[in-house]
Design an enzyme around this catalytic site. Structure first.
Site, PDB file in Angstrom:
ATOM      1  N   HIS A 199       0.838  -1.222  -0.010  1.00  0.00           N
ATOM      2  CA  HIS A 199       0.571  -0.442   0.064  1.00  0.00           C
ATOM      3  C   HIS A 199       0.938   1.379   0.186  1.00  0.00           C
ATOM      4  CE1 HIS A 199       0.536  -0.091   4.377  1.00  0.00           C
ATOM      5  NE2 HIS A 199       0.490   1.316   4.673  1.00  0.00           N
TER       6      HIS A 199
HETATM    7  C1  UD1 Z   1      -2.224   5.779   6.052  1.00  0.00           C
HETATM    8  C2  UD1 Z   1      -1.254   5.758   6.845  1.00  0.00           C
HETATM    9  C3  UD1 Z   1       0.153   4.786   6.796  1.00  0.00           C
HETATM   10  C4  UD1 Z   1      -0.445   4.089   6.951  1.00  0.00           C
HETATM   11  C5  UD1 Z   1      -1.511   3.019   6.319  1.00  0.00           C
HETATM   12  C6  UD1 Z   1      -1.572   2.109   6.735  1.00  0.00           C
HETATM   13  C7  UD1 Z   1      -0.295   7.878   6.194  1.00  0.00           C
HETATM   14  C8  UD1 Z   1      -0.349   9.353   5.520  1.00  0.00           C
HETATM   15  N1  UD1 Z   1      -0.840   7.075   5.801  1.00  0.00           N
HETATM   16  O1  UD1 Z   1      -1.913   4.631   4.568  1.00  0.00           O
HETATM   17  O2  UD1 Z   1       0.657   5.469   7.024  1.00  0.00           O
HETATM   18  O3  UD1 Z   1       0.607   2.453   6.463  1.00  0.00           O
HETATM   19  O4  UD1 Z   1      -2.506   3.877   6.040  1.00  0.00           O
HETATM   20  O5  UD1 Z   1      -2.560   1.134   5.709  1.00  0.00           O
HETATM   21  O6  UD1 Z   1      -0.854   8.608   7.678  1.00  0.00           O
HETATM   22  N2  UD1 Z   1      -9.272   4.281   1.854  1.00  0.00           N
HETATM   23  C9  UD1 Z   1     -10.447   3.401   1.702  1.00  0.00           C
HETATM   24  N3  UD1 Z   1     -10.966   3.652   2.852  1.00  0.00           N
HETATM   25  C10 UD1 Z   1     -10.634   3.647   3.666  1.00  0.00           C
HETATM   26  C11 UD1 Z   1      -9.302   3.995   4.236  1.00  0.00           C
HETATM   27  C12 UD1 Z   1      -8.760   4.713   2.915  1.00  0.00           C
HETATM   28  O7  UD1 Z   1     -11.055   3.564   0.624  1.00  0.00           O
HETATM   29  O8  UD1 Z   1     -10.953   3.004   4.717  1.00  0.00           O
HETATM   30  C13 UD1 Z   1      -8.799   4.349   0.042  1.00  0.00           C
HETATM   31  C14 UD1 Z   1      -9.110   5.964   0.082  1.00  0.00           C
HETATM   32  O9  UD1 Z   1      -8.585   6.684  -1.252  1.00  0.00           O
HETATM   33  C15 UD1 Z   1      -7.714   7.192   0.838  1.00  0.00           C
HETATM   34  C16 UD1 Z   1      -6.564   5.694  -0.033  1.00  0.00           C
HETATM   35  O10 UD1 Z   1      -7.410   4.883   1.089  1.00  0.00           O
HETATM   36  O11 UD1 Z   1      -8.007   8.458  -0.179  1.00  0.00           O
HETATM   37  C17 UD1 Z   1      -5.485   6.230   1.348  1.00  0.00           C
HETATM   38  O12 UD1 Z   1      -6.187   6.172   2.628  1.00  0.00           O
HETATM   39  P1  UD1 Z   1      -5.187   6.901   3.080  1.00  0.00           P
HETATM   40  O13 UD1 Z   1      -5.335   6.879   4.372  1.00  0.00           O
HETATM   41  O14 UD1 Z   1      -4.974   8.479   3.399  1.00  0.00           O
HETATM   42  O15 UD1 Z   1      -3.683   6.445   3.428  1.00  0.00           O
HETATM   43  P2  UD1 Z   1      -2.916   5.229   3.274  1.00  0.00           P
HETATM   44  O16 UD1 Z   1      -2.923   4.633   2.258  1.00  0.00           O
HETATM   45  O17 UD1 Z   1      -4.271   3.960   3.791  1.00  0.00           O
HETATM   46  N1  UDP Z   2      -3.218  -5.904   8.610  1.00  0.00           N
HETATM   47  C1  UDP Z   2      -4.367  -7.386   8.324  1.00  0.00           C
HETATM   48  N2  UDP Z   2      -5.564  -7.475   7.268  1.00  0.00           N
HETATM   49  C2  UDP Z   2      -5.133  -7.241   6.280  1.00  0.00           C
HETATM   50  C3  UDP Z   2      -3.853  -6.166   6.150  1.00  0.00           C
HETATM   51  C4  UDP Z   2      -2.976  -6.258   7.054  1.00  0.00           C
HETATM   52  O1  UDP Z   2      -5.213  -7.219   9.761  1.00  0.00           O
HETATM   53  O2  UDP Z   2      -5.532  -7.174   5.084  1.00  0.00           O
HETATM   54  C5  UDP Z   2      -2.204  -5.706   9.269  1.00  0.00           C
HETATM   55  C6  UDP Z   2      -1.404  -6.659  10.346  1.00  0.00           C
HETATM   56  O3  UDP Z   2      -1.221  -6.825  11.552  1.00  0.00           O
HETATM   57  C7  UDP Z   2      -0.342  -5.154  10.087  1.00  0.00           C
HETATM   58  C8  UDP Z   2      -1.276  -3.941  10.249  1.00  0.00           C
HETATM   59  O4  UDP Z   2      -2.709  -4.719   9.900  1.00  0.00           O
HETATM   60  O5  UDP Z   2       0.776  -5.841  10.322  1.00  0.00           O
HETATM   61  C9  UDP Z   2      -0.899  -2.998   9.757  1.00  0.00           C
HETATM   62  O6  UDP Z   2      -1.650  -2.409   8.678  1.00  0.00           O
HETATM   63  P1  UDP Z   2      -0.619  -2.075   6.790  1.00  0.00           P
HETATM   64  O7  UDP Z   2       0.262  -2.705   6.524  1.00  0.00           O
HETATM   65  O8  UDP Z   2      -1.931  -1.148   6.612  1.00  0.00           O
HETATM   66  O9  UDP Z   2       0.246  -0.310   7.857  1.00  0.00           O
HETATM   67  P2  UDP Z   2       1.290  -0.680   8.518  1.00  0.00           P
HETATM   68  O10 UDP Z   2       1.952  -0.884   9.292  1.00  0.00           O
HETATM   69  O11 UDP Z   2       2.451  -0.492   7.113  1.00  0.00           O
HETATM   70  O12 UDP Z   2       2.349   0.949   9.123  1.00  0.00           O
END
Ligand code: UD1
Ligand code: UDP
Length: 381
Positions: free
Chosen positions: A208
């Site tokens: 991601h």
């Molecule tokens: C965010 C965090 C990242 C973390 C990740 C975990 C920041 C800058 N980034 O990234 O550090 O590793 O979460 O997963 O805070 N979206 C949905 N549904 C949701 C959430 C997001 O559709 O419930 C989609 C939307 O299009 C959104 C995009 O995902 O614009 C990105 O979501 P966002 O929370 O901005 O960043 P992540 O890539 O999820």
């Molecule tokens: N995870 C989950 N379901 C998924 C993918 C991830 O439960 O489909 C959990 C897993 O335990 C992982 C945690 O979410 O360590 C962290 O999520 P993510 O990779 O989104 O964030 P990051 O650690 O990179 O900030």
């Protein structure tokens, strides 16, 4: 003595398993009145509610409903909405976790209102300021009153940046607490069986990071490499919404879905995910949390990034950095080797929430708790 009101800031998927063990520890202690503040940065059922249910977190305390947006939109909306809550009902302490936008936003609100704020998972540094998370880590650690670190490298980073040692306490890695709290349910879950997966016969994939999935060329390369890799080992890929959107926008989803040996699924809840991970032969990821969980479980992990803020997962664990274009070759290497011996960094032991609790109690009862001495060993009194 009145109860100490503690806010725990939860925002995005990786926050929930860091908040939950601390929530349960504080809830069980009569010194504290603990409330969870969900900023709503993640909001889909499978990115949020599923985790609250799995981890036994309350949904009814505070919800800021910020949703998605640009970095500035997300950060500023959390600030405006969390400040309002703090002005109406001031906490005695706030705990922020991890490195997402909501983490830095809530820390800034507290610092400006002179509310004591602690950062759980402090001190991690990738050295890569092109990652939004690195900016969030730097900002958060610079302004928090207390920094709870997971590993010695984090202590050293903070000391090198000039943080006074009495603000740093090494508490260990709280992710392992969530795993240990739910270990029985994880083992009993039927996720692998429902998918017909044999133990150690598949790889688990999560991706991601913007650097991988927002760049069409890198994403196309990754799709190609994943398709080729799936000819060597079956792959299970719970797709993050950011990645799904980018695959569709760049007309790459079909190619991935047509690869015969890749199973694409929606993101799954914590218990289901850990049920998949515990018996995977390997993981392919760019996640922070997954680097740690694979180290804890002794599962080979390929991290598709040029750097990591979690170096102990390489020096003491099972993690290895890899370029997207070398994925197939790296997987072949892993498959040619045996399953590695499980080693685990110090204080990744399922007891981190208890050390956080002891640290907070020491602060509210007037003694400072234990602290880092020259970046070396720490024990919490
Ligand atoms: C965010 C965090 C990242 C973390 C990740 C975990 C920041 C800058 N980034 O990234 O550090 O590793 O979460 O997963 O805070 N979206 C949905 N549904 C949701 C959430 C997001 O559709 O419930 C989609 C939307 O299009 C959104 C995009 O995902 O614009 C990105 O979501 P966002 O929370 O901005 O960043 P992540 O890539 O999820
Ligand atoms: N995870 C989950 N379901 C998924 C993918 C991830 O439960 O489909 C959990 C897993 O335990 C992982 C945690 O979410 O360590 C962290 O999520 P993510 O990779 O989104 O964030 P990051 O650690 O990179 O900030």
């Amino acid at each position: 003595m009145p109860q100490t009101i503690v806010h725990l800031i939860a925002a995005a998927r990786p926050n929930f398993m860091k908040v939950a063990p601390l929530y349960h520890a504080l809830k069980g202690d009569s010194d504290f009145d603990v409330r969870v503040v969900h900023t709503g940065q993640h909001y889909d059922h499978n990115m949020s509610d599923a985790f609250f249910a799995d981890l036994g977190l309350p949904t009814s305390d505070y919800h800021l409903d910020v949703g998605s947006g640009t970095h500035a939109e997300q950060t500023s909306t959390v600030m405006v909405r969390y400040e309002k809550i703090c002005l109406e009902s001031r906490p005695d302490w706030t705990v922020v976790v991890g490195d997402v936008n909501s983490t830095a936003a809530a820390a800034m609100v507290c610092a400006k209102l002179h509310i004591p704020v602690v950062h759980l998972e402090a001190g991690l540094r990738s050295g890569d300021r092109r990652m939004p998370e690195e900016i969030n880590r730097l900002v958060t650690d610079a302004i928090c009153d207390l920094l709870w670190t997971p590993s010695p490298d984090a202590d050293e980073n903070l000391l090198r940046e000039g943080v006074p040692p009495d603000r740093i306490e090494r508490v260990g890695n709280i992710m392992m607490d969530s795993y240990e709290l739910l270990r029985d349910k994880i083992e009993q879950a039927g996720t692998r069986a429902e998918m017909g997966l044999a133990d150690q016969a598949y790889g688990l994939v999560t991706l991601h990071r913007p650097a991988n999935v927002d760049n069409p060329e890198t994403l196309a390369q990754l799709v190609e490499q994943l398709a080729a890799t799936s000819e060597k080992i079956h792959l299970v890929f719970p797709i993050h919404p950011r990645t799904l959107k980018s695959l569709k926008d760049n007309d790459l989803y079909r190619k991935l879905a047509l690869a015969t040996n890749i199973r694409i699924v929606e993101p799954v809840g914590y218990i289901q995910f850990m049920n998949l991970l515990t018996k995977a032969r390997l993981a392919i990821t760019d996640s922070g949390g997954l680097q740690e969980e694979t180290t804890y479980l002794g599962i080979p992990c390929l991290t598709l990034r040029p750097n990591t803020e979690r170096p102990v997962t390489i020096t003491q664990g099972t993690n290895r950095l890899a370029e997207p274009g070398r994925l197939l070759a790296e997987v072949e290497n892993i498959l040619a080797q045996g399953i590695p011996e499980r080693k685990c960094p110090e204080l990744w032991d399922g007891q981190t929430a208890q050390r956080c609790l002891a640290s907070l109690k020491a602060r509210i009862h007037g003694s400072s708790g234990s602290q880092v001495q020259s970046g070396l060993g720490v024990s919490v009194s």
